[in-house]
Design a protein around this motif. Structure first.
Motif, PDB file in Angstrom:
ATOM      1  N   LEU A  94       0.834  -1.209   0.000  1.00 36.31           N
ATOM      2  CA  LEU A  94       0.000   0.000   0.000  1.00 36.31           C
ATOM      3  C   LEU A  94       0.868   1.257   0.000  1.00 36.31           C
ATOM      4  O   LEU A  94       0.547   2.253  -0.655  1.00 36.31           O
ATOM      5  CB  LEU A  94      -0.911  -0.009   1.225  1.00 36.31           C
ATOM      6  N   LEU A  95       1.989   1.154   0.733  1.00 30.70           N
ATOM      7  CA  LEU A  95       2.914   2.292   0.809  1.00 30.70           C
ATOM      8  C   LEU A  95       3.525   2.568  -0.574  1.00 30.70           C
ATOM      9  O   LEU A  95       3.544   3.714  -1.036  1.00 30.70           O
ATOM     10  CB  LEU A  95       4.021   1.977   1.826  1.00 30.70           C
ATOM     11  N   VAL A  96       3.975   1.499  -1.209  1.00 31.18           N
ATOM     12  CA  VAL A  96       4.565   1.649  -2.555  1.00 31.18           C
ATOM     13  C   VAL A  96       3.497   2.153  -3.537  1.00 31.18           C
ATOM     14  O   VAL A  96       3.762   3.033  -4.359  1.00 31.18           O
ATOM     15  CB  VAL A  96       5.140   0.299  -3.049  1.00 31.18           C
ATOM     16  N   PHE A  97       2.306   1.598  -3.396  1.00 28.17           N
ATOM     17  CA  PHE A  97       1.177   1.997  -4.253  1.00 28.17           C
ATOM     18  C   PHE A  97       0.936   3.504  -4.146  1.00 28.17           C
ATOM     19  O   PHE A  97       0.818   4.209  -5.147  1.00 28.17           O
ATOM     20  CB  PHE A  97      -0.059   1.205  -3.797  1.00 28.17           C
ATOM     21  N   SER A  98       0.906   3.990  -2.882  1.00 24.73           N
ATOM     22  CA  SER A  98       0.601   5.413  -2.694  1.00 24.73           C
ATOM     23  C   SER A  98       1.743   6.302  -3.181  1.00 24.73           C
ATOM     24  O   SER A  98       1.507   7.343  -3.777  1.00 24.73           O
ATOM     25  CB  SER A  98       0.278   5.697  -1.225  1.00 24.73           C
ATOM     26  N   ILE A  99       2.987   5.850  -2.959  1.00 23.86           N
ATOM     27  CA  ILE A  99       4.130   6.657  -3.432  1.00 23.86           C
ATOM     28  C   ILE A  99       4.120   6.733  -4.965  1.00 23.86           C
ATOM     29  O   ILE A  99       4.289   7.799  -5.558  1.00 23.86           O
ATOM     30  CB  ILE A  99       5.475   6.077  -2.913  1.00 23.86           C
ATOM     31  N   THR A 100       3.872   5.571  -5.586  1.00 22.66           N
ATOM     32  CA  THR A 100       3.797   5.555  -7.065  1.00 22.66           C
ATOM     33  C   THR A 100       2.691   6.493  -7.537  1.00 22.66           C
ATOM     34  O   THR A 100       2.863   7.237  -8.510  1.00 22.66           O
ATOM     35  CB  THR A 100       3.514   4.111  -7.557  1.00 22.66           C
ATOM     36  N   ALA A 101       1.549   6.437  -6.831  1.00 23.71           N
ATOM     37  CA  ALA A 101       0.406   7.280  -7.220  1.00 23.71           C
ATOM     38  C   ALA A 101       0.755   8.757  -7.072  1.00 23.71           C
ATOM     39  O   ALA A 101       0.429   9.569  -7.943  1.00 23.71           O
ATOM     40  CB  ALA A 101      -0.806   6.935  -6.373  1.00 23.71           C
ATOM     41  N   ILE A 102       1.427   9.095  -5.961  1.00 22.08           N
ATOM     42  CA  ILE A 102       1.797  10.514  -5.747  1.00 22.08           C
ATOM     43  C   ILE A 102       2.691  10.993  -6.890  1.00 22.08           C
ATOM     44  O   ILE A 102       2.471  12.062  -7.465  1.00 22.08           O
ATOM     45  CB  ILE A 102       2.505  10.693  -4.378  1.00 22.08           C
ATOM     46  N   ILE A 103       3.683  10.170  -7.241  1.00 14.58           N
ATOM     47  CA  ILE A 103       4.627  10.573  -8.302  1.00 14.58           C
ATOM     48  C   ILE A 103       3.895  10.689  -9.647  1.00 14.58           C
ATOM     49  O   ILE A 103       3.970  11.716 -10.325  1.00 14.58           O
ATOM     50  CB  ILE A 103       5.799   9.559  -8.403  1.00 14.58           C
ATOM     51  N   LEU A 104       3.160   9.626 -10.014  1.00 10.01           N
ATOM     52  CA  LEU A 104       2.517   9.614 -11.337  1.00 10.01           C
ATOM     53  C   LEU A 104       1.456  10.708 -11.474  1.00 10.01           C
ATOM     54  O   LEU A 104       1.439  11.449 -12.460  1.00 10.01           O
ATOM     55  CB  LEU A 104       1.893   8.245 -11.620  1.00 10.01           C
ATOM     56  N   TYR A 105       0.598  10.814 -10.471  1.00 12.85           N
ATOM     57  CA  TYR A 105      -0.474  11.823 -10.574  1.00 12.85           C
ATOM     58  C   TYR A 105       0.072  13.245 -10.380  1.00 12.85           C
ATOM     59  O   TYR A 105      -0.469  14.191 -10.952  1.00 12.85           O
ATOM     60  CB  TYR A 105      -1.609  11.521  -9.587  1.00 12.85           C
ATOM     61  N   GLY A 106       1.134  13.360  -9.578  1.00 16.34           N
ATOM     62  CA  GLY A 106       1.760  14.675  -9.430  1.00 16.34           C
ATOM     63  C   GLY A 106       2.326  15.159 -10.765  1.00 16.34           C
ATOM     64  O   GLY A 106       2.085  16.294 -11.186  1.00 16.34           O
ATOM     65  N   ILE A 107       3.038  14.258 -11.451  1.00 16.22           N
ATOM     66  CA  ILE A 107       3.602  14.617 -12.774  1.00 16.22           C
ATOM     67  C   ILE A 107       2.471  14.912 -13.759  1.00 16.22           C
ATOM     68  O   ILE A 107       2.517  15.883 -14.521  1.00 16.22           O
ATOM     69  CB  ILE A 107       4.512  13.477 -13.300  1.00 16.22           C
ATOM     70  N   ALA A 108       1.428  14.050 -13.713  1.00  7.91           N
ATOM     71  CA  ALA A 108       0.293  14.231 -14.649  1.00  7.91           C
ATOM     72  C   ALA A 108      -0.367  15.592 -14.445  1.00  7.91           C
ATOM     73  O   ALA A 108      -0.703  16.280 -15.409  1.00  7.91           O
ATOM     74  CB  ALA A 108      -0.721  13.118 -14.450  1.00  7.91           C
ATOM     75  N   ALA A 109      -0.522  15.981 -13.173  1.00  4.89           N
ATOM     76  CA  ALA A 109      -1.161  17.276 -12.892  1.00  4.89           C
ATOM     77  C   ALA A 109      -0.262  18.427 -13.338  1.00  4.89           C
ATOM     78  O   ALA A 109      -0.731  19.398 -13.932  1.00  4.89           O
ATOM     79  CB  ALA A 109      -1.466  17.383 -11.399  1.00  4.89           C
ATOM     80  N   LEU A 110       1.034  18.293 -13.080  1.00  4.17           N
ATOM     81  CA  LEU A 110       1.959  19.383 -13.437  1.00  4.17           C
ATOM     82  C   LEU A 110       2.147  19.510 -14.945  1.00  4.17           C
ATOM     83  O   LEU A 110       2.083  20.595 -15.490  1.00  4.17           O
ATOM     84  CB  LEU A 110       3.337  19.131 -12.787  1.00  4.17           C
ATOM     85  N   ARG A 111       2.362  18.369 -15.603  1.00  2.00           N
ATOM     86  CA  ARG A 111       2.708  18.419 -17.031  1.00  2.00           C
ATOM     87  C   ARG A 111       1.470  18.491 -17.930  1.00  2.00           C
ATOM     88  O   ARG A 111       1.475  19.203 -18.928  1.00  2.00           O
ATOM     89  CB  ARG A 111       3.544  17.187 -17.390  1.00  2.00           C
ATOM     90  N   TYR A 112       0.421  17.749 -17.557  1.00  2.00           N
ATOM     91  CA  TYR A 112      -0.736  17.679 -18.465  1.00  2.00           C
ATOM     92  C   TYR A 112      -1.944  18.471 -17.956  1.00  2.00           C
ATOM     93  O   TYR A 112      -3.019  18.388 -18.553  1.00  2.00           O
ATOM     94  CB  TYR A 112      -1.111  16.211 -18.713  1.00  2.00           C
TER      95      TYR A 112
END
Lengths: 389, 335
Positions: free
Chosen positions: A136-154
């Motif tokens: 769950l920890l890895v899941f949330s970290i991956t989500a933070i990174i992916l969605y953070g980039i998606a929000a910033l870039r796209y």
């Protein structure tokens, strides 16, 4: 950092504002036309129904492409295939952005499908190596990174919301990994992080560096306020603590202390927000505070039911009608910072009224020919009671 | 947008001084419109209170007695509609103006209470005997009358839902397509006929000038009934799938024509997607499945078909949208 052409985005912001000004009668049609000519937008931004259609067709086409890849490989290394599909989706997204697509349905779907593939691939790789909490920890970290980039870039609004949700999941997973159960510091940590997020967003809005992210920042701010409210909301706290057995024995439940504080927070926070929203004339805060106030009645009825649900529905319904009526009357006197102006072309609820009525009242309606449909069943065609009687 | 930008527009000569001052003033002291929020709250209030009443009448039968509950309901309905007939606008063939914001919600609440009353009278007193169809038919007629008299699209939707129930179709929001029991001969055929009927009524509404703004409501219900029924017919009556495919093709053709005649992309979209779904089903089940004995090959063919046609249809929709934008139709006639 931003994938889209920033000049086009700037022109789009201008056009959006100018159209609003003309609707409000602040500028003339000729002035609007001259500004729109001066700030042209060449982005492909289809209307809602085309966006919907393109979104559905993108799901079909990209899923078919992924399916072909899987069959061609006999799905031997699924995690790698998911990662390849994810990278492929993002690459396709970049190509469509170069072709001037902006919120066209195609880019929306490719982004989220790409993230979903990358997620699945990452989680499959880790599935055998870590326990559930660490996963769950890895899941949330991956989500933070992916969605953070998606929000910033796209500049994706859904990604911004998932980013906030991922932060909350990360906090929960962190506590589950260390203490093994949620505790009061988790609530404090969540409240602190959300407060920091709200202030960060508020400080950033209006700055030059965040001019294209201002919508997203406002959305994150609103999501942060909801999460801050939920940090000490009685419903969440009771659910989180009272239902957590300490020793594994269901009878041995952790008693919830300081309940007065949680109740006070549940009630006072929305009222404070309502006051603040009217003071600062903030429509978004007002909407949130009304939703939160409505939730108080629900939570109160859930934990301390002073009357039967049907009485509660009737009384709260009448209360809502009465309050809305008096607010409309008050706003029409034109003394408030807010207004009540029904547009002549019937915007808002009017256009979706028939759908809303059908959605709300049709579910209980059964046909007269249907076997077993009796009036004692309480289901009356098209306008059923909504009860199980 | 910052105040500095308004000045830029002013200095560039794009807006006049008067407009500049108005925009600046609106930016400095905005007055947001809360009409949508308040309408949502009113709608929620009507929904909650009528649901509460509906449950209460059944729960308190023993305590209050059937007659008194029926009388209270009848009294409420009478009061609401008396007020409506006295204070509401007189019947007009065109679009009527609502006297107040609350008026429409009051009529909606009254219509829902009327349905509850009719159901209750049948439950407790059996006023329609064993003729269950009549028990749906009577409130349906009343709802149609109220919808036309008070010019209420929400009540019209209730009336159409009742019409569907009367001919044996259950609208059900638990399915993604909104209709229940679509694996039944009767429901499929009835849905198909109802769809055609509602589309015909929609055409009549517009051509006769009798509440022409109701045509979109009729057409939306009619289109979805027709498309869903033909798709269900194709699956259910698999031996006669060609007949249903032809029917679907006719419906698609009609809707595409309508979309171009009215400049409405909505009808083009639903026709394209339902048509794509139907054609895809027939090709997958009747053509591709028989193309090879190998499951992998059949899967390949299917996936390649959906990949290619998905992209092609998307391109086609983009092109057709460009053509539709060129068609100048009055805003009120568009969906």
């Amino acid at each position: 950092m931003i994938a889209y052409n920033t000049t086009e985005l700037h022109h789009l912001q201008v056009q959006f504002n100018v159209i609003g000004w003309e609707d409000e009668g602040l500028i003339t049609a000729e002035e609007k036309r001259s500004i729109l000519d001066k700030y042209p937008v060449k982005l492909f931004m289809p209307q809602f129904f085309l966006r919907l259609g393109l979104g559905i067709l993108t799901v079909i086409a990209s899923s078919a492409a992924a399916g072909i890849l899987f069959i061609a490989n006999d799905a031997r290394v699924p995690e790698a295939l998911f990662i390849i599909c994810g990278i492929g989706s993002i690459a396709a997204l970049e190509i469509f952005i170069k072709k001037k697509h902006y919120r066209s349905g195609v880019d929306d779907i490719l982004l989220h499908q790409g993230i979903l593939y990358l997620f699945t691939g990452t989680m499959m790789m880790l599935a055998d190596d870590v326990n559930d909490n660490a996963e769950l920890l890895v899941f949330s970290i991956t989500a933070i990174i992916l969605y953070g980039i998606a929000a910033l870039r796209y500049l994706d609004r859904l990604a911004a919301l998932f980013f906030v949700a991922a932060i909350v999941v990360f906090e929960y997973a962190l506590f589950m990994n260390t203490l093994g159960r949620p505790s009061v510091p988790l609530l404090l940590m969540n409240a602190s992080i959300m407060t920091a997020l709200i202030f960060l967003c508020r400080k950033s809005v209006g700055k030059h560096f965040s001019r294209f992210h201002s919508d997203l920042l406002r959305l994150i701010e609103l999501a942060g306020i909801i999460c801050l409210y939920m940090s000490f909301h009685y419903l969440l706290v009771a659910g989180l603590f009272e239902l957590q057995p300490i020793t594994g024995n269901r009878a041995d439940l952790a008693p919830l202390s300081q309940t007065w504080f949680y109740w006070a927070w549940t009630i006072i926070f929305p009222l404070g927000l309502l006051w603040y929203s009217t003071w600062k004339v903030n429509r978004d805060y007002l909407r949130l505070s009304v939703l939160m106030i409505l939730s108080i009645f629900y939570v109160k009825h859930l934990f301390y039911p002073s009357m039967a649900p049907e009485w509660a529905a009737l009384l709260y319904g009448l209360l809502l009608i009465a309050v809305s009526y008096f607010v409309i009357r008050y706003l029409r006197k034109d003394k408030s910072k807010f207004t009540y102006e029904v547009k002549a072309d019937g915007t808002g609820m009017n256009q979706v009224e028939q759908l809303a009525v059908t959605a709300a009242f049709s579910g209980t309606g059964l046909s007269s020919s249907e076997k077993g449909t009796q009036f004692h069943g309480g289901n009356f065609g098209g306008g059923g009671a909504g009860s199980d009687y | 947008m910052t105040p500095g930008f308004f000045e830029t527009l002013y200095r560039q000569g794009l807006i006049s001084e008067d407009s500049f001052n108005k925009v600046k003033a609106a930016h400095e002291s905005p007055r947001p419109d809360l009409s949508t929020e308040l309408k949502v709250l009113l709608y929620l209030g009507v929904l909650l209170s009528t649901t509460g009443v509906a449950v209460l009448v059944y729960r308190y039968i023993d305590l209050l007695g059937s007659l008194s509950i029926a009388l209270v309901l009848a009294l409420l309905v009478t009061v609401i509609f008396s007020y409506g007939f006295l204070k509401g606008p007189k019947f007009v063939r065109g679009e009527a103006k609502e006297p107040s914001t609350l008026f429409g919600y009051m009529i909606l609440a009254g219509s829902l209470l009327l349905l509850i009353l009719t159901g209750y009278l049948q439950t407790e007193f059996g006023v329609f005997g064993n003729r269950w169809g009549l028990a749906t038919f009577v409130p349906m007629c009343l709802l149609f009358f109220l919808a036309y008299y008070f010019d209420h699209k929400g009540v019209l939707s209730l009336a159409i839902t009742n019409l569907a129930a009367w001919i044996g179709i259950t609208m059900n929001r638990t399915n993604w397509y909104g209709l229940a029991d679509m694996n039944n001969d009767h429901t499929i055929i009835a849905g198909c006929i109802l769809g055609v009927f509602l589309i015909a009524v929609s055409w009549y509404c517009r051509s006769s000038g009798l509440k022409p703004h109701f045509d979109a409501v009729y057409h939306q219900f009619g289109s979805h009934f027709l498309f869903i029924s033909t798709l269900a017919g194709m699956v259910h009556f698999i031996e006669a799938y060609l007949l249903w495919l032809l029917l679907l093709a006719a419906a698609v053709y009609f809707h595409v024509r309508k979309a171009f005649a009215e400049g409405s992309f909505y009808y083009l979209l639903i026709a394209s997607l339902y048509g794509y779904l139907g054609l895809g089903f027939v090709l997958s089940v009747k053509v591709f499945a028989k193309a090879s004995d190998s499951i992998n090959t059949v899967l390949y063919i299917n996936l390649c078909y959906y990949l290619a046609t998905g992209i092609m249809l998307a391109i086609l929709l983009i092109q057709k949208n460009k053509e539709l934008v060129q068609i100048k139709i009055p805003a009120n006639d568009r969906l």
